[in-house]
Design an enzyme around this catalytic site. Structure first.
Site, PDB file in Angstrom:
ATOM      1  N   ASP A  19      14.747  -0.273  33.937  1.00  0.00           N
ATOM      2  CA  ASP A  19      14.199  -0.510  35.277  1.00  0.00           C
ATOM      3  C   ASP A  19      13.181   0.563  35.662  1.00  0.00           C
ATOM      4  O   ASP A  19      13.230   1.684  35.160  1.00  0.00           O
ATOM      5  CB  ASP A  19      15.361  -0.533  36.286  1.00  0.00           C
ATOM      6  CG  ASP A  19      14.953  -1.174  37.602  1.00  0.00           C
ATOM      7  OD1 ASP A  19      13.946  -1.900  37.636  1.00  0.00           O
ATOM      8  OD2 ASP A  19      15.657  -0.945  38.609  1.00  0.00           O
ATOM      9  N   ASN A  69       9.588   0.145  35.776  1.00  0.00           N
ATOM     10  CA  ASN A  69       8.218   0.061  35.242  1.00  0.00           C
ATOM     11  C   ASN A  69       7.184  -0.050  36.360  1.00  0.00           C
ATOM     12  O   ASN A  69       6.145   0.610  36.340  1.00  0.00           O
ATOM     13  CB  ASN A  69       8.057  -1.180  34.349  1.00  0.00           C
ATOM     14  CG  ASN A  69       8.864  -1.095  33.077  1.00  0.00           C
ATOM     15  OD1 ASN A  69       9.405  -0.043  32.760  1.00  0.00           O
ATOM     16  ND2 ASN A  69       8.950  -2.203  32.346  1.00  0.00           N
ATOM     17  N   HIS A  80       4.726  -2.128  32.624  1.00  0.00           N
ATOM     18  CA  HIS A  80       5.451  -2.904  31.606  1.00  0.00           C
ATOM     19  C   HIS A  80       4.927  -2.568  30.206  1.00  0.00           C
ATOM     20  O   HIS A  80       5.698  -2.467  29.254  1.00  0.00           O
ATOM     21  CB  HIS A  80       5.324  -4.403  31.875  1.00  0.00           C
ATOM     22  CG  HIS A  80       5.938  -4.839  33.188  1.00  0.00           C
ATOM     23  ND1 HIS A  80       7.174  -4.385  33.596  1.00  0.00           N
ATOM     24  CD2 HIS A  80       5.494  -5.672  34.175  1.00  0.00           C
ATOM     25  CE1 HIS A  80       7.466  -4.918  34.781  1.00  0.00           C
ATOM     26  NE2 HIS A  80       6.453  -5.692  35.148  1.00  0.00           N
ATOM     27  N   SER A 113      15.457 -10.963  33.711  1.00  0.00           N
ATOM     28  CA  SER A 113      16.642 -11.608  34.282  1.00  0.00           C
ATOM     29  C   SER A 113      16.303 -13.005  34.789  1.00  0.00           C
ATOM     30  O   SER A 113      15.127 -13.337  34.994  1.00  0.00           O
ATOM     31  CB  SER A 113      17.192 -10.765  35.437  1.00  0.00           C
ATOM     32  OG  SER A 113      16.361 -10.889  36.571  1.00  0.00           O
ATOM     33  N   GLU A 170      16.727 -13.955  37.676  1.00  0.00           N
ATOM     34  CA  GLU A 170      16.093 -13.739  38.988  1.00  0.00           C
ATOM     35  C   GLU A 170      14.634 -13.289  38.868  1.00  0.00           C
ATOM     36  O   GLU A 170      13.847 -13.478  39.797  1.00  0.00           O
ATOM     37  CB  GLU A 170      16.890 -12.709  39.798  1.00  0.00           C
ATOM     38  CG  GLU A 170      18.246 -13.199  40.292  1.00  0.00           C
ATOM     39  CD  GLU A 170      19.339 -13.223  39.224  1.00  0.00           C
ATOM     40  OE1 GLU A 170      19.172 -12.563  38.171  1.00  0.00           O
ATOM     41  OE2 GLU A 170      20.348 -13.907  39.432  1.00  0.00           O
ATOM     42  N   TRP A 230      12.361 -14.650  37.306  1.00  0.00           N
ATOM     43  CA  TRP A 230      11.452 -15.810  37.385  1.00  0.00           C
ATOM     44  C   TRP A 230      10.846 -15.926  38.783  1.00  0.00           C
ATOM     45  O   TRP A 230       9.809 -16.559  38.966  1.00  0.00           O
ATOM     46  CB  TRP A 230      12.191 -17.117  37.059  1.00  0.00           C
ATOM     47  CG  TRP A 230      12.590 -17.268  35.618  1.00  0.00           C
ATOM     48  CD1 TRP A 230      13.858 -17.317  35.133  1.00  0.00           C
ATOM     49  CD2 TRP A 230      11.724 -17.418  34.478  1.00  0.00           C
ATOM     50  NE1 TRP A 230      13.836 -17.474  33.758  1.00  0.00           N
ATOM     51  CE2 TRP A 230      12.550 -17.542  33.333  1.00  0.00           C
ATOM     52  CE3 TRP A 230      10.330 -17.456  34.306  1.00  0.00           C
ATOM     53  CZ2 TRP A 230      12.033 -17.697  32.042  1.00  0.00           C
ATOM     54  CZ3 TRP A 230       9.815 -17.611  33.019  1.00  0.00           C
ATOM     55  CH2 TRP A 230      10.658 -17.734  31.922  1.00  0.00           C
ATOM     56  N   LEU A 266      20.890  -1.533  12.820  1.00  0.00           N
ATOM     57  CA  LEU A 266      21.059  -1.766  14.262  1.00  0.00           C
ATOM     58  C   LEU A 266      20.882  -3.243  14.619  1.00  0.00           C
ATOM     59  O   LEU A 266      19.943  -3.892  14.154  1.00  0.00           O
ATOM     60  CB  LEU A 266      20.005  -0.931  15.023  1.00  0.00           C
ATOM     61  CG  LEU A 266      19.926  -1.143  16.535  1.00  0.00           C
ATOM     62  CD1 LEU A 266      21.163  -0.577  17.232  1.00  0.00           C
ATOM     63  CD2 LEU A 266      18.667  -0.494  17.107  1.00  0.00           C
ATOM     64  N   GLU A 318      31.367   2.830  30.311  1.00  0.00           N
ATOM     65  CA  GLU A 318      30.984   4.004  31.096  1.00  0.00           C
ATOM     66  C   GLU A 318      29.582   3.734  31.634  1.00  0.00           C
ATOM     67  O   GLU A 318      28.692   3.310  30.890  1.00  0.00           O
ATOM     68  CB  GLU A 318      30.963   5.261  30.207  1.00  0.00           C
ATOM     69  CG  GLU A 318      32.317   5.643  29.657  1.00  0.00           C
ATOM     70  CD  GLU A 318      33.315   5.964  30.765  1.00  0.00           C
ATOM     71  OE1 GLU A 318      32.910   6.549  31.785  1.00  0.00           O
ATOM     72  OE2 GLU A 318      34.503   5.614  30.607  1.00  0.00           O
TER      73      GLU A 318
HETATM   74  C1  IPE Z   1      17.017  -5.842  36.422  1.00  0.00           C
HETATM   75  O1  IPE Z   1      15.979  -5.197  37.077  1.00  0.00           O
HETATM   76  C2  IPE Z   1      16.476  -6.758  35.395  1.00  0.00           C
HETATM   77  C3  IPE Z   1      15.796  -6.137  34.249  1.00  0.00           C
HETATM   78  C4  IPE Z   1      15.700  -4.863  34.016  1.00  0.00           C
HETATM   79  C5  IPE Z   1      15.213  -7.053  33.314  1.00  0.00           C
HETATM   80  P1  IPE Z   1      15.409  -5.722  38.473  1.00  0.00           P
HETATM   81  O2  IPE Z   1      14.342  -4.787  38.862  1.00  0.00           O
HETATM   82  O3  IPE Z   1      15.026  -7.143  38.349  1.00  0.00           O
HETATM   83  O4  IPE Z   1      16.688  -5.605  39.401  1.00  0.00           O
HETATM   84  P2  IPE Z   1      16.808  -5.466  40.983  1.00  0.00           P
HETATM   85  O5  IPE Z   1      15.987  -6.575  41.561  1.00  0.00           O
HETATM   86  O6  IPE Z   1      16.264  -4.129  41.347  1.00  0.00           O
HETATM   87  O7  IPE Z   1      18.261  -5.572  41.251  1.00  0.00           O
HETATM   88  C1  IPE Z   2      11.817  -3.332  34.869  1.00  0.00           C
HETATM   89  O1  IPE Z   2      10.936  -2.743  35.746  1.00  0.00           O
HETATM   90  C2  IPE Z   2      11.205  -4.466  34.057  1.00  0.00           C
HETATM   91  C3  IPE Z   2      11.634  -5.811  34.459  1.00  0.00           C
HETATM   92  C4  IPE Z   2      12.532  -6.089  35.374  1.00  0.00           C
HETATM   93  C5  IPE Z   2      11.003  -6.917  33.768  1.00  0.00           C
HETATM   94  P1  IPE Z   2      10.604  -3.391  37.161  1.00  0.00           P
HETATM   95  O2  IPE Z   2       9.478  -4.362  36.974  1.00  0.00           O
HETATM   96  O3  IPE Z   2      11.807  -3.943  37.790  1.00  0.00           O
HETATM   97  O4  IPE Z   2      10.071  -2.141  37.953  1.00  0.00           O
HETATM   98  P2  IPE Z   2      10.470  -1.728  39.433  1.00  0.00           P
HETATM   99  O5  IPE Z   2      11.956  -1.677  39.477  1.00  0.00           O
HETATM  100  O6  IPE Z   2       9.904  -2.770  40.336  1.00  0.00           O
HETATM  101  O7  IPE Z   2       9.843  -0.389  39.621  1.00  0.00           O
HETATM  102 MG    MG Z   3      13.236  -3.199  39.033  1.00  0.00          MG
END
Ligand code: IPE
Ligand code: IPE
Ligand code: MG
Length: 253
Positions: A21, A23, A38, A66, A68, A70, A132, A208
């Site tokens: 998370d 990016n 990304h 995820s 969500e 989409w 792996l 954990e």
């Molecule tokens: C979770 O991150 C999904 C991925 C890392 C692919 P999100 O950025 O979508 O999650 P929320 O919205 O902060 O919960």
């Molecule tokens: C994680 O980074 C990558 C995906 C969920 C695809 P985010 O795109 O959620 O980046 P933030 O959380 O909005 O900074």
């Molecule tokens: Mg995020």
């Protein structure tokens, strides 16, 4: 590297799950657009996959997209899908070289056809690798996965293949996308959010949890080693008392 030497090789998790998370925020903080974040995140993926392979970790599950996600702006979704295709295409040789086997969990049919094709090819090309296991969670959510499992169990029960009284933990797990993988012992989430976001809810029952404020594009080998050191300092009790754990297995829990 000092920190690497401090890691006890006999006390490594077999399976690490990561919520990659941050990016978007990482890019915004640098005055760039989210997609730039990304792209940089892919470099972290490469490094963490190599880091896990070098350490002899057996399973690494990465939350890449995820269910969500989409709902994000169409341009970002398209950019992520394109990045996925290009990355798989570019990295497959490296995966082969490093003996990494690719797996995918999630609603595969919901992915664009080109992604499905690229992923299927990469899965086939790495199918005989024995190092792996890299598991990409794509168009994945736990509620989707668990609901699908319930549906299949109901269908098998209706067909008479499965008796409702025979359904137990082991049977239920065999209907999940992760049926052939052990549960993760360690779950890492980057970027400072303290939530699970619909990720491996069933499988993380006794994992954990490790949260770091570092955004994913800056999560590299030293940060992975730090997470592993932190994990190794924990006592995993599985409902028992500390005394029981120390008497039964003083070396490794
Ligand atoms: C979770 O991150 C999904 C991925 C890392 C692919 P999100 O950025 O979508 O999650 P929320 O919205 O902060 O919960
Ligand atoms: C994680 O980074 C990558 C995906 C969920 C695809 P985010 O795109 O959620 O980046 P933030 O959380 O909005 O900074
Ligand atoms: Mg995020």
């Amino acid at each position: 590297m000092d920190i690497l030497q401090s890691i006890d090789r006999n006390k490594l998790p077999k399976h690490i799950a990561i919520i990659m998370d941050g990016n978007g925020r990482w890019a915004k903080e640098r005055g760039k657009d989210r997609v730039y974040g990304h792209h940089e995140g892919v470099l972290s993926v490469r490094e963490i996959v190599n880091g896990c392979a070098e350490l002899g970790i057996s399973y690494l599950t990465l939350y890449a997209f995820s269910t969500e996600n989409w709902n994000r702006p169409k341009e970002e979704v398209n950019a992520l899908m394109e990045l996925l295709v290009n990355t798989i295409r570019k990295e497959v040789d490296e995966l082969k070289k490093n003996n990494v086997r690719l797996h995918v969990i999630g609603d595969f049919a919901s992915l664009p056809e080109i992604c499905q094709k690229e992923l299927n090819e990469a899965k086939e090309l790495t199918a005989s690798n024995t190092g792996l296991n890299l598991i990409l969670a794509l168009s994945y959510s736990s509620r989707w996965e668990i609901t699908e499992a319930a549906k299949k169990i109901a269908q098998d029960a209706a067909k008479g293949i499965l008796k409702p009284e025979d359904i137990n933990d082991t049977v239920f797990q065999s209907y999940l996308n992760t049926a052939s993988f052990p549960d993760p012992e360690l779950m890492i989430r980057t970027s400072g959010e303290h939530r699970i976001s619909n990720y491996l809810l069933y499988q993380l029952a006794y994992a954990e949890l490790y949260f770091t404020p570092v955004h994913w594009p800056e999560f590299r080998k030293p940060q992975l080693y730090e997470a592993l050191l932190n994990y190794q300092q924990r006592e995993r009790r599985f409902g028992k008392t500390s005394e029981q754990i120390q008497t039964n297995n003083p070396q490794h829990v």
